[in-house]
Design a protein around this motif. Sequence first.
Motif, PDB file in Angstrom:
ATOM      1  N   LEU A 101      -6.597  48.872  32.704  1.00 37.50           N
ATOM      2  CA  LEU A 101      -6.747  47.561  32.050  1.00 37.50           C
ATOM      3  C   LEU A 101      -7.772  47.650  30.923  1.00 37.50           C
ATOM      4  N   GLU A 102      -8.822  48.419  31.162  1.00 39.14           N
ATOM      5  CA  GLU A 102      -9.851  48.569  30.127  1.00 39.14           C
ATOM      6  C   GLU A 102      -9.256  49.214  28.869  1.00 39.14           C
ATOM      7  N   ARG A 103      -8.428  50.234  29.078  1.00 39.55           N
ATOM      8  CA  ARG A 103      -7.777  50.873  27.920  1.00 39.55           C
ATOM      9  C   ARG A 103      -6.833  49.894  27.216  1.00 39.55           C
ATOM     10  N   THR A 104      -6.173  49.060  27.989  1.00 41.41           N
ATOM     11  CA  THR A 104      -5.237  48.090  27.392  1.00 41.41           C
ATOM     12  C   THR A 104      -6.001  47.057  26.547  1.00 41.41           C
ATOM     13  N   ARG A 105      -7.217  46.719  26.993  1.00 44.19           N
ATOM     14  CA  ARG A 105      -7.999  45.711  26.257  1.00 44.19           C
ATOM     15  C   ARG A 105      -8.544  46.233  24.933  1.00 44.19           C
ATOM     16  N   THR A 106      -8.865  47.527  24.865  1.00 46.00           N
ATOM     17  CA  THR A 106      -9.463  48.032  23.624  1.00 46.00           C
ATOM     18  C   THR A 106      -8.403  47.918  22.540  1.00 46.00           C
ATOM     19  N   GLY A 107      -8.847  47.624  21.354  1.00 46.59           N
ATOM     20  CA  GLY A 107      -7.888  47.421  20.273  1.00 46.59           C
ATOM     21  C   GLY A 107      -7.679  45.941  20.000  1.00 46.59           C
ATOM     22  N   ARG A 108      -7.983  45.067  20.977  1.00 42.48           N
ATOM     23  CA  ARG A 108      -7.808  43.631  20.731  1.00 42.48           C
ATOM     24  C   ARG A 108      -8.725  43.139  19.618  1.00 42.48           C
ATOM     25  N   ASP A 109      -9.977  43.661  19.596  1.00 38.69           N
ATOM     26  CA  ASP A 109     -10.925  43.168  18.600  1.00 38.69           C
ATOM     27  C   ASP A 109     -10.489  43.577  17.186  1.00 38.69           C
ATOM     28  N   GLY A 110     -10.080  44.863  17.036  1.00 43.15           N
ATOM     29  CA  GLY A 110      -9.610  45.318  15.727  1.00 43.15           C
ATOM     30  C   GLY A 110      -8.387  44.521  15.283  1.00 43.15           C
ATOM     31  N   ARG A 111      -7.484  44.288  16.228  1.00 44.32           N
ATOM     32  CA  ARG A 111      -6.290  43.486  15.929  1.00 44.32           C
ATOM     33  C   ARG A 111      -6.683  42.079  15.497  1.00 44.32           C
ATOM     34  N   ALA A 112      -7.703  41.506  16.157  1.00 47.34           N
ATOM     35  CA  ALA A 112      -8.128  40.139  15.824  1.00 47.34           C
ATOM     36  C   ALA A 112      -8.648  40.078  14.383  1.00 47.34           C
ATOM     37  N   HIS A 113      -9.375  41.117  13.958  1.00 46.13           N
ATOM     38  CA  HIS A 113      -9.841  41.143  12.565  1.00 46.13           C
ATOM     39  C   HIS A 113      -8.652  41.210  11.605  1.00 46.13           C
ATOM     40  N   GLU A 114      -7.626  41.985  11.974  1.00 42.46           N
ATOM     41  CA  GLU A 114      -6.430  42.062  11.108  1.00 42.46           C
ATOM     42  C   GLU A 114      -5.676  40.726  11.079  1.00 42.46           C
ATOM     43  N   ILE A 115      -5.598  40.062  12.231  1.00 46.78           N
ATOM     44  CA  ILE A 115      -4.949  38.742  12.281  1.00 46.78           C
ATOM     45  C   ILE A 115      -5.692  37.786  11.340  1.00 46.78           C
ATOM     46  N   ALA A 116      -7.050  37.823  11.419  1.00 48.29           N
ATOM     47  CA  ALA A 116      -7.866  36.915  10.595  1.00 48.29           C
ATOM     48  C   ALA A 116      -7.638  37.197   9.110  1.00 48.29           C
ATOM     49  N   ALA A 117      -7.543  38.483   8.744  1.00 42.81           N
ATOM     50  CA  ALA A 117      -7.340  38.826   7.327  1.00 42.81           C
ATOM     51  C   ALA A 117      -5.992  38.281   6.851  1.00 42.81           C
ATOM     52  N   SER A 118      -4.981  38.410   7.699  1.00 45.25           N
ATOM     53  CA  SER A 118      -3.662  37.910   7.332  1.00 45.25           C
ATOM     54  C   SER A 118      -3.671  36.380   7.196  1.00 45.25           C
ATOM     55  N   LEU A 119      -4.371  35.711   8.106  1.00 45.81           N
ATOM     56  CA  LEU A 119      -4.444  34.238   8.040  1.00 45.81           C
ATOM     57  C   LEU A 119      -5.221  33.795   6.798  1.00 45.81           C
ATOM     58  N   ALA A 120      -6.271  34.556   6.440  1.00 45.69           N
ATOM     59  CA  ALA A 120      -7.050  34.221   5.237  1.00 45.69           C
ATOM     60  C   ALA A 120      -6.136  34.252   4.015  1.00 45.69           C
ATOM     61  N   GLY A 121      -5.238  35.256   3.998  1.00 42.18           N
ATOM     62  CA  GLY A 121      -4.275  35.358   2.903  1.00 42.18           C
ATOM     63  C   GLY A 121      -3.322  34.174   2.858  1.00 42.18           C
ATOM     64  N   ALA A 122      -3.168  33.485   3.988  1.00 46.42           N
ATOM     65  CA  ALA A 122      -2.265  32.327   4.054  1.00 46.42           C
ATOM     66  C   ALA A 122      -3.044  31.015   3.937  1.00 46.42           C
ATOM     67  N   GLY A 123      -4.317  31.116   3.550  1.00 43.73           N
ATOM     68  CA  GLY A 123      -5.098  29.895   3.293  1.00 43.73           C
ATOM     69  C   GLY A 123      -5.896  29.399   4.486  1.00 43.73           C
TER      70      GLY A 123
END
Length: 294
Positions: A101-123
Amino acid sequence: MLDRLFRSQGPNVDLHCHSVVSDGTLAPTDLVERAHRNGVHVLALTDHDEVSGLADAQARAAEIGLRFVPGVEVSVTWGGETIHIVGLRIDYRDPGLIAGLERTRTGRDGRAHEIAASLAGAGIPDAYEGALKYAGNPELISRSHFARYIVETGTCETVDEVFRRFLVEGKPGFVPHRWAKLPDAVGWIRAAGGVAVMAHPGRYRLSDLCMDEMLREFVDAGGQAIEVVSGSHTPEQYGEYAAVAQRFGLAASRGSDFHGPGESRHDLGSLPPLPKSLTPVWHDWPEAAAPERR
Ligand code: AMP
Ligand code: MN
Ligand code: MN
Ligand code: MN
């Protein structure tokens, strides 16, 4: 009173819900109390990729006399699609499960930053900080937390609307991610003494052929049950997946997938019973056996 209902109609079993430990809005203890008030006899807490709410929930359930099943919902990637596997009656102290489960959780934070960047591009600027405010557990920052923030900004009225306009494939804020492998997730659950359940199959965008292939792999890996009556299914899908359960020789599960009051359509313990023709996943569980007559 509850005992009488339990004896006459069988237990009210709810084997899928979330607390603030993942993307629910209630503390594990509040969730247990709400389930009890709603008339649930047997409850499983199944946070996404995380078991840290189970000890508190189990302790509170013992105090108020609710039968409790330790659970988890593991995120899996199969054929490019995200699939969820629920584990029930797990030993949540099992080191292999905890490490997986710990391995599955890692990567969520990096993904969240990418989600935020994409949303910023959409205003929609500052969505990382906005979503984090809603995350009770920063390791579990999820699309649900982004959805709540997008509602807060006034861009959408509801979380449902967010999941139509944002965060899903082809829309702003979607970032593909690789979760655990199907046989690994089933293996961790089984090795921790648990039962592996295919969560809400009606939600997956797979052709009939791919769905069959995925379920065959699930069974071959040691999967034993499938959600039929789910808060994520339509009533028509109850019938559809009842037939699938029988075709694959799988036991059936029932779970609201409750995330919080005001957000989830189905409250804890409020769904219809399983079709009579199916074997409930809890059929041989002592915690789901009728209380002794006094
Ligand atoms: P994540 O694990 O970060 O990809 O987030 C997945 C979570 O988003 C799910 O567990 C649901 O709680 C929520 N979710 C996904 N799709 C929808 C939808 N169409 N409507 C409401 N909530 C959704
Ligand atoms: Mn969720
Ligand atoms: Mn799910
Ligand atoms: Mn869920």
